[in-house]
Design a protein around this motif. Structure first.
Motif, PDB file in Angstrom:
ATOM      1  N   GLY A  29       0.806  -1.213   0.000  1.00 47.88           N
ATOM      2  CA  GLY A  29       0.000   0.000   0.000  1.00 47.88           C
ATOM      3  C   GLY A  29       0.839   1.263   0.000  1.00 47.88           C
ATOM      4  N   SER A  30       1.908   1.266   0.774  1.00 50.78           N
ATOM      5  CA  SER A  30       2.784   2.441   0.817  1.00 50.78           C
ATOM      6  C   SER A  30       3.494   2.653  -0.509  1.00 50.78           C
ATOM      7  CB  SER A  30       3.818   2.281   1.927  1.00 50.78           C
ATOM      8  OG  SER A  30       3.190   2.257   3.174  1.00 50.78           O
ATOM      9  N   TYR A  31       3.959   1.565  -1.107  1.00 51.37           N
ATOM     10  CA  TYR A  31       4.633   1.695  -2.397  1.00 51.37           C
ATOM     11  C   TYR A  31       3.658   2.122  -3.493  1.00 51.37           C
ATOM     12  CZ  TYR A  31       8.713  -0.395  -0.268  1.00 51.37           C
ATOM     13  OH  TYR A  31       9.794  -0.635   0.532  1.00 51.37           O
ATOM     14  N   LEU A  32       2.432   1.611  -3.445  1.00 47.28           N
ATOM     15  CA  LEU A  32       1.429   2.044  -4.413  1.00 47.28           C
ATOM     16  C   LEU A  32       1.102   3.525  -4.233  1.00 47.28           C
ATOM     17  CD1 LEU A  32      -1.049  -0.969  -4.508  1.00 47.28           C
ATOM     18  CD2 LEU A  32       0.410  -0.140  -6.354  1.00 47.28           C
ATOM     19  N   PHE A  33       1.054   3.983  -2.982  1.00 49.92           N
ATOM     20  CA  PHE A  33       0.786   5.396  -2.730  1.00 49.92           C
ATOM     21  C   PHE A  33       1.925   6.269  -3.245  1.00 49.92           C
ATOM     22  CE2 PHE A  33       1.140   9.057   0.248  1.00 49.92           C
ATOM     23  CZ  PHE A  33       0.038   9.757  -0.212  1.00 49.92           C
ATOM     24  N   LEU A  34       3.155   5.874  -2.981  1.00 51.24           N
ATOM     25  CA  LEU A  34       4.299   6.671  -3.420  1.00 51.24           C
ATOM     26  C   LEU A  34       4.419   6.704  -4.944  1.00 51.24           C
ATOM     27  CD1 LEU A  34       6.948   5.502  -0.813  1.00 51.24           C
ATOM     28  CD2 LEU A  34       5.738   7.671  -0.856  1.00 51.24           C
ATOM     29  N   LEU A  35       4.427   5.543  -5.565  1.00 47.33           N
ATOM     30  CA  LEU A  35       4.594   5.485  -7.022  1.00 47.33           C
ATOM     31  C   LEU A  35       3.351   5.969  -7.758  1.00 47.33           C
ATOM     32  CD1 LEU A  35       6.496   2.096  -7.298  1.00 47.33           C
ATOM     33  CD2 LEU A  35       7.427   4.414  -7.376  1.00 47.33           C
ATOM     34  N   GLY A  36       2.182   5.604  -7.259  1.00 44.53           N
ATOM     35  CA  GLY A  36       0.944   6.084  -7.871  1.00 44.53           C
ATOM     36  C   GLY A  36       0.784   7.580  -7.726  1.00 44.53           C
ATOM     37  N   GLY A  37       1.210   8.125  -6.595  1.00 46.03           N
ATOM     38  CA  GLY A  37       1.131   9.568  -6.399  1.00 46.03           C
ATOM     39  C   GLY A  37       2.047  10.326  -7.329  1.00 46.03           C
ATOM     40  N   ILE A  38       3.231   9.793  -7.564  1.00 46.73           N
ATOM     41  CA  ILE A  38       4.145  10.431  -8.517  1.00 46.73           C
ATOM     42  C   ILE A  38       3.539  10.384  -9.920  1.00 46.73           C
ATOM     43  CG2 ILE A  38       6.394  10.214  -9.636  1.00 46.73           C
ATOM     44  CD1 ILE A  38       7.458   9.265  -6.893  1.00 46.73           C
ATOM     45  N   ALA A  39       2.972   9.243 -10.289  1.00 45.82           N
ATOM     46  CA  ALA A  39       2.355   9.122 -11.612  1.00 45.82           C
ATOM     47  C   ALA A  39       1.162  10.059 -11.756  1.00 45.82           C
ATOM     48  CB  ALA A  39       1.930   7.677 -11.850  1.00 45.82           C
ATOM     49  N   VAL A  40       0.326  10.134 -10.729  1.00 39.81           N
ATOM     50  CA  VAL A  40      -0.837  11.029 -10.778  1.00 39.81           C
ATOM     51  C   VAL A  40      -0.387  12.479 -10.885  1.00 39.81           C
ATOM     52  CG1 VAL A  40      -2.724  11.933  -9.358  1.00 39.81           C
ATOM     53  CG2 VAL A  40      -2.472   9.487  -9.660  1.00 39.81           C
ATOM     54  N   ALA A  41       0.638  12.863 -10.135  1.00 45.41           N
ATOM     55  CA  ALA A  41       1.121  14.247 -10.183  1.00 45.41           C
ATOM     56  C   ALA A  41       1.647  14.602 -11.568  1.00 45.41           C
ATOM     57  CB  ALA A  41       2.211  14.457  -9.133  1.00 45.41           C
ATOM     58  N   VAL A  42       2.419  13.716 -12.157  1.00 44.51           N
ATOM     59  CA  VAL A  42       2.982  13.997 -13.482  1.00 44.51           C
ATOM     60  C   VAL A  42       1.882  14.028 -14.532  1.00 44.51           C
ATOM     61  CG1 VAL A  42       4.479  13.055 -15.291  1.00 44.51           C
ATOM     62  CG2 VAL A  42       5.271  13.130 -12.926  1.00 44.51           C
ATOM     63  N   ILE A  43       0.962  13.077 -14.479  1.00 46.46           N
ATOM     64  CA  ILE A  43      -0.112  13.026 -15.473  1.00 46.46           C
ATOM     65  C   ILE A  43      -1.000  14.255 -15.373  1.00 46.46           C
ATOM     66  CG2 ILE A  43      -2.227  11.801 -16.094  1.00 46.46           C
ATOM     67  CD1 ILE A  43      -0.714   9.193 -15.401  1.00 46.46           C
ATOM     68  N   CYS A  44      -1.418  14.595 -14.165  1.00 43.90           N
ATOM     69  CA  CYS A  44      -2.330  15.728 -14.002  1.00 43.90           C
ATOM     70  C   CYS A  44      -1.655  17.057 -14.309  1.00 43.90           C
ATOM     71  CB  CYS A  44      -2.907  15.742 -12.593  1.00 43.90           C
ATOM     72  SG  CYS A  44      -4.049  14.400 -12.270  1.00 43.90           S
ATOM     73  N   ALA A  45      -0.377  17.191 -13.991  1.00 46.38           N
ATOM     74  CA  ALA A  45       0.304  18.454 -14.257  1.00 46.38           C
ATOM     75  C   ALA A  45       0.585  18.643 -15.746  1.00 46.38           C
ATOM     76  CB  ALA A  45       1.611  18.529 -13.472  1.00 46.38           C
ATOM     77  N   THR A  46       0.825  17.574 -16.469  1.00 47.45           N
ATOM     78  CA  THR A  46       1.127  17.724 -17.890  1.00 47.45           C
ATOM     79  C   THR A  46      -0.107  17.700 -18.774  1.00 47.45           C
ATOM     80  OG1 THR A  46       1.540  15.349 -18.087  1.00 47.45           O
ATOM     81  CG2 THR A  46       3.433  16.763 -17.707  1.00 47.45           C
ATOM     82  N   LEU A  47      -1.162  17.034 -18.363  1.00 41.97           N
ATOM     83  CA  LEU A  47      -2.367  16.981 -19.188  1.00 41.97           C
ATOM     84  C   LEU A  47      -3.347  18.107 -18.895  1.00 41.97           C
ATOM     85  CD1 LEU A  47      -3.172  13.184 -19.396  1.00 41.97           C
ATOM     86  CD2 LEU A  47      -2.044  14.641 -21.055  1.00 41.97           C
ATOM     87  N   ALA A  48      -3.054  18.933 -17.931  1.00 39.31           N
ATOM     88  CA  ALA A  48      -3.930  20.061 -17.627  1.00 39.31           C
ATOM     89  C   ALA A  48      -3.886  21.044 -18.792  1.00 39.31           C
ATOM     90  CB  ALA A  48      -3.466  20.737 -16.340  1.00 39.31           C
TER      91      ALA A  48
END
Length: 136
Positions: A103-122
């Motif tokens: 769960g912690s690894y999914l939060f860390l890696l998923g959070g990085i992916a979500v941040a990059v996706i949302c910041a670039t696709l905005a």
């Protein structure tokens, strides 16, 4: 300045104080979303993880939409990542916030992916004015 001059051809202006303040606010919002997500995700494992990632996505996309450019989203993503780096550091007492679980690894890696996706696709900055059509 000529109204027909493309936006990219215009000289850059320094950001206003309100825009800088809004970026700082979104930076703090991203850090708060990281701390809240770190505390929620282990409590209710599948739902808490999804809630934490949705909160981060909302902060990053909200920052981009409010400022009508990617600067707000990047500020929120930077605040999230800085808070996560500070939360993963070990303390002298031996305490830690993230366990060595999936769960912690999914939060860390998923959070990085979500941040990059949302910041670039905005949506990026768009010039104000009437929409242009070719061949007019």
């Amino acid at each position: 300045m000529n109204d027909r001059t493309p936006m990219m051809a215009q000289p850059m202006r320094p950001p206003t104080a309100g825009r800088v303040g809004a970026c700082l606010g979104f930076f703090v919002l991203g850090a708060v979303a990281a701390v809240a997500g770190a505390l929620v995700q282990p409590g209710w494992f599948p739902g808490g993880l999804l809630l934490a990632l949705a909160g981060e996505a909302g902060a990053v996309l909200g920052g981009s939409l409010v400022l009508r450019g990617r600067a707000g989203g990047v500020a929120a993503a930077a605040g999230w990542m800085l808070a996560i780096v500070l939360l993963t550091a070990s303390r002298p007492e031996g305490d830690f916030l993230f366990a060595a679980g999936s769960g912690s690894y999914l939060f860390l890696l998923g959070g990085i992916a979500v941040a990059v996706i949302c910041a670039t696709l905005a949506p990026g900055r768009q010039p104000d004015g009437a929409p242009a059509r070719l061949a007019k």
